[in-house]
Design a protein around this motif. Structure first.
Motif, PDB file in Angstrom:
ATOM      1  N   ASN A  93       2.425  -4.086  -0.949  1.00  0.00           N
ATOM      2  CA  ASN A  93       1.823  -3.172   0.034  1.00  0.00           C
ATOM      3  C   ASN A  93       1.526  -1.826  -0.633  1.00  0.00           C
ATOM      4  OD1 ASN A  93       2.209  -4.856   2.523  1.00  0.00           O
ATOM      5  ND2 ASN A  93       4.337  -4.651   1.894  1.00  0.00           N
ATOM      6  N   PRO A  94       0.559  -1.785  -1.555  1.00  0.00           N
ATOM      7  CA  PRO A  94       0.365  -0.561  -2.350  1.00  0.00           C
ATOM      8  C   PRO A  94       0.037   0.693  -1.540  1.00  0.00           C
ATOM      9  CG  PRO A  94      -1.449  -2.103  -2.696  1.00  0.00           C
ATOM     10  CD  PRO A  94      -0.409  -2.808  -1.894  1.00  0.00           C
ATOM     11  N   ASN A  95      -0.586   0.537  -0.402  1.00  0.00           N
ATOM     12  CA  ASN A  95      -0.969   1.700   0.397  1.00  0.00           C
ATOM     13  C   ASN A  95       0.021   2.054   1.506  1.00  0.00           C
ATOM     14  OD1 ASN A  95      -3.420   2.003  -1.062  1.00  0.00           O
ATOM     15  ND2 ASN A  95      -4.338   0.392   0.187  1.00  0.00           N
ATOM     16  N   SER A  96       1.001   1.163   1.723  1.00  0.00           N
ATOM     17  CA  SER A  96       1.881   1.419   2.861  1.00  0.00           C
ATOM     18  C   SER A  96       3.365   1.187   2.565  1.00  0.00           C
ATOM     19  CB  SER A  96       1.458   0.543   4.042  1.00  0.00           C
ATOM     20  OG  SER A  96       1.535  -0.826   3.698  1.00  0.00           O
TER      21      SER A  96
END
Length: 162
Positions: A127-130
């Protein structure tokens, strides 16, 4: 084995016993167990029921067998829950150590900042953005469970070791 799913804490520990009683003694599928949890509690969704089923496994109050999920005959005694929480819930012991080592009470965000290196690298990629939001919420839930279990105290929106 450490379990990482942590449900939102209930108002009191009686809900843990209610959730455990919703899991059948005769093994059932995950879908059957989640349906029973939804029918017998006020959980809002199947995802919440699945999270509770996993958490009950972490606490030793339910188990997964080859034939399905079943509740154990363990009573959800607070002392048992405290020990299993520390031993089997991923991050619980680290969060409690952070509180124990702190010289003053900490906000959930401050605890997360000290905890962030504990988050597995693969979670960053998953989950790179979250991942920070997901794990920040998870740390807050760990803190609230620690308070409910008497392992920590909440004071003016901050946490400290009990």
């Amino acid at each position: 084995m450490k379990f990482k799913l942590v449900p939102e804490p209930p108002a009191d520990l009686e809900f843990v016993a209610t959730a455990q009683r919703a899991v059948p003694l005769v093994p059932g599928s995950e879908d059957d167990c989640c349906a029973r949890l939804l029918d017998r509690t006020d959980l809002p969704s199947r995802d919440a029921a699945r999270t509770w089923l996993t958490f009950l496994r972490a606490l030793g109050l339910a188990e997964e067998r080859a034939t399905g999920f079943t509740r154990t005959r363990e009573d959800p005694d607070p002392e048992l829950l405290r020990g299993r929480f520390r031993e089997s819930v991923f991050g619980a012991d680290a969060v409690l150590e952070i509180l124990a080592d702190a010289e003053q009470s900490l906000s959930a965000d401050e605890v997360f900042e000290r905890f962030r290196d504990e988050v597995p690298t693969w979670e960053h990629h998953k989950n790179p953005n979250s991942w920070e939001e997901i794990w920040g919420e998870r740390v807050e839930r760990l803190l609230d469970w620690a308070v409910l279990l008497g392992l920590a105290e909440a004071v003016d929106g901050e946490y400290e070791a009990a």
